[in-house]
Motif scaffolding. Structure first.
Motif, PDB file in Angstrom:
ATOM      1  N   SER A 170       0.758  -1.351   0.022  1.00 30.77           N
ATOM      2  CA  SER A 170      -0.156  -0.043   0.008  1.00 30.77           C
ATOM      3  C   SER A 170       0.745   1.155  -0.042  1.00 30.77           C
ATOM      4  O   SER A 170       2.085   1.151  -0.168  1.00 30.77           O
ATOM      5  CB  SER A 170      -0.884  -0.016   1.316  1.00 30.77           C
ATOM      6  N   VAL A 171       0.082   2.336  -0.207  1.00 27.13           N
ATOM      7  CA  VAL A 171       1.167   3.513   0.068  1.00 27.13           C
ATOM      8  C   VAL A 171       0.238   4.690   1.119  1.00 27.13           C
ATOM      9  O   VAL A 171      -0.982   4.612   0.947  1.00 27.13           O
ATOM     10  CB  VAL A 171       0.752   4.303  -1.527  1.00 27.13           C
ATOM     11  N   THR A 172       0.796   5.264   1.615  1.00 30.21           N
ATOM     12  CA  THR A 172       0.205   6.161   2.737  1.00 30.21           C
ATOM     13  C   THR A 172       0.937   7.191   3.022  1.00 30.21           C
ATOM     14  O   THR A 172       2.184   7.323   2.799  1.00 30.21           O
ATOM     15  CB  THR A 172       0.192   4.999   4.178  1.00 30.21           C
ATOM     16  N   LYS A 173       0.155   8.101   3.435  1.00 33.96           N
ATOM     17  CA  LYS A 173       0.897   9.459   4.266  1.00 33.96           C
ATOM     18  C   LYS A 173       0.935   9.590   5.670  1.00 33.96           C
ATOM     19  O   LYS A 173       1.749  10.097   6.400  1.00 33.96           O
ATOM     20  CB  LYS A 173       0.161  10.777   3.793  1.00 33.96           C
ATOM     21  N   ASP A 174       0.442   8.222   6.353  1.00 33.54           N
ATOM     22  CA  ASP A 174       0.427   8.102   7.743  1.00 33.54           C
ATOM     23  C   ASP A 174       1.982   8.049   7.959  1.00 33.54           C
ATOM     24  O   ASP A 174       2.593   6.979   7.313  1.00 33.54           O
ATOM     25  CB  ASP A 174      -0.062   7.251   8.310  1.00 33.54           C
ATOM     26  N   GLY A 175       2.788   8.456   8.931  1.00 35.91           N
ATOM     27  CA  GLY A 175       4.153   8.449   9.235  1.00 35.91           C
ATOM     28  C   GLY A 175       4.911   9.394   8.749  1.00 35.91           C
ATOM     29  O   GLY A 175       6.306   9.678   9.230  1.00 35.91           O
ATOM     30  N   LEU A 176       4.523  10.300   7.856  1.00 35.04           N
ATOM     31  CA  LEU A 176       5.201  11.554   7.522  1.00 35.04           C
ATOM     32  C   LEU A 176       5.321  12.643   8.598  1.00 35.04           C
ATOM     33  O   LEU A 176       6.200  13.358   8.485  1.00 35.04           O
ATOM     34  CB  LEU A 176       4.533  12.255   6.440  1.00 35.04           C
ATOM     35  N   ASP A 177       4.490  12.624   9.488  1.00 40.38           N
ATOM     36  CA  ASP A 177       4.535  13.349  10.684  1.00 40.38           C
ATOM     37  C   ASP A 177       5.836  12.976  11.630  1.00 40.38           C
ATOM     38  O   ASP A 177       6.561  14.028  12.115  1.00 40.38           O
ATOM     39  CB  ASP A 177       3.495  13.341  11.605  1.00 40.38           C
TER      40      ASP A 177
END
Length: 400
Positions: A170-177
């Protein structure tokens, strides 16, 4: 604990693949295009980011606390799990601008990732996180000028172990923080920021003008608002190509959709009186049919892309627009001179076609590659004058 919520996006370069232009979404109907125009000029696109003219790479840390860089499946599934900075120095030793971009970005990423630690990138034995990045350097990596080196973090790709191979999950933006917190003031890095397509007093006028052009385009082929871009292309092909060539969809699908399920041998047997012509066209001349069919919708959306980009704020080159455009003009002039002196007739024909595309845009250049946004759950790009400028300046790499 990282929440690996799926976030569907497409990014270009290396392991990231190719991103679609609006007109590549061939199942979009005329009405879809009208709705999109309303949303673009009406300030309803809130997820737009800039498409940078840099070099894409994915980066991670292995369990040995080494920062590694991944461009393909071979890198991903290697014993180390990717390339080191020194590996990149060697790999691109013959391409100094690409080498410079990757090495500069690599040094920045090493500092940031080491602050985070390998556990973030390897949450369990069967999961790896790769950060999808765009690398730019001061000057030009490809054709667009930038004032300084920078790494932009797009998103995070989640890979799962299947047997002996890592496969994208998958691809996520979670964790960019987590990455954002690790970036310090002196790091030449940031999360890819959203940009704003501004609504002005003329936005409604622009929207109506482009909607009329789209409607007229479909009407010109006898089609209504429920027809798709694919329907329009087929109808236009029928009106341009010889009748025998449009009796079946095989030629259209082969040349427009790269569908070669019907091979040339079968087509030659189906049309024996045109056998030699079919071979000749399939080798090269089919491109003229594709160009003639696509040209009107391509022109329309290049012009609209330029207008949307003019209305966009928050672009990386906003403060140095004039410098960027002067650089592009100089590069175009230098390429024209090179093609005139050393180019083949084919080079000259290609240059003429691209200069004509710019001429149709009023020779207006913009200072970005383009914008990226999600609409109807699809990520797509609009690139305006960059498409023609890139094709022109790219000739200097072909001509010796």
């Amino acid at each position: 604990m990282i929440n690996l919520t799926q976030y569907v996006q497409i990014f270009e370069g290396g392991a990231s693949g190719h991103m679609m232009h609006v007109i590549d979404e061939t199942d979009f109907t005329c009405q879809d295009l009208l709705d999109l125009i309303d949303d673009l000029f009406g300030g309803k696109i809130s997820n737009a980011t800039e498409k940078l003219d840099g070099t894409n790479i994915q980066a991670s840390m292995n369990n040995q606390n080494e920062v590694v860089f991944i461009r393909n499946k071979g890198d991903l599934n290697s014993e180390r799990g990717g390339m080191t900075i020194q590996d990149m120095v060697e790999k691109w030793k013959d391409k100094p601008t690409v080498q410079k971009a990757f090495v500069s970005a690599g040094k920045t990423l090493e500092k940031i990732f080491k602050r985070i630690g390998s556990k973030f990138f390897n949450p369990d034995p069967n999961t790896r996180l790769l950060v999808n990045c765009e690398c730019i350097v001061s000057g030009t990596t490809n054709i667009m000028y930038y004032d300084d080196d920078q790494v932009d973090f797009h998103n995070i790709w989640v890979y799962k172990k299947e047997g002996d191979e890592w496969k994208k999950d998958s691809v996520t933006k979670d964790g960019l923080d987590v990455i954002q917190k690790a970036i310090e003031k002196d790091d030449k890095a940031k999360l890819t920021p959203n940009i704003i397509i501004q609504v002005t007093k003329d936005s409604n006028k622009f929207a109506n003008e482009y909607k009329k052009k789209v409607i007229d385009l479909f009407k010109s082929e006898g089609l209504g608002k429920d027809a798709t871009i694919e329907d329009w292309k087929k109808k236009r092909f029928e009106n341009i190509a010889p009748e025998w060539m449009t009796e079946k969809d095989a030629f259209f699908n082969r040349w427009f959709n790269s569908d070669k399920s019907v091979n040339i041998r079968i087509l030659k047997k189906s049309y024996p009186e045109h056998a030699d012509e079919i071979v000749s066209i399939d080798k090269k001349d089919y491109k003229k049919y594709v160009k003639d069919v696509i040209e009107p919708i391509d022109d329309l959306f290049l012009d609209m892309s330029n207008k949307v980009i003019e209305l966009t704020s928050g672009l990386i080159n906003d403060g140095v627009k004039d410098k960027v455009i002067i650089n592009l003009k100089n590069e175009i002039e230098a390429t024209k001179k090179l093609v005139d002196e050393k180019g083949t007739q084919e080079d000259k024909d290609k240059l003429r076609d691209q200069l004509l595309r710019l001429q149709k845009l009023g020779n207006k250049l913009n200072s970005t590659e383009g914008i990226v946004f999600t609409w109807k759950d699809r990520m797509m790009k609009m690139t305006g004058s960059f498409a023609a400028a890139n094709a022109i300046i790219g000739a200097k790499y072909r001509i010796k």
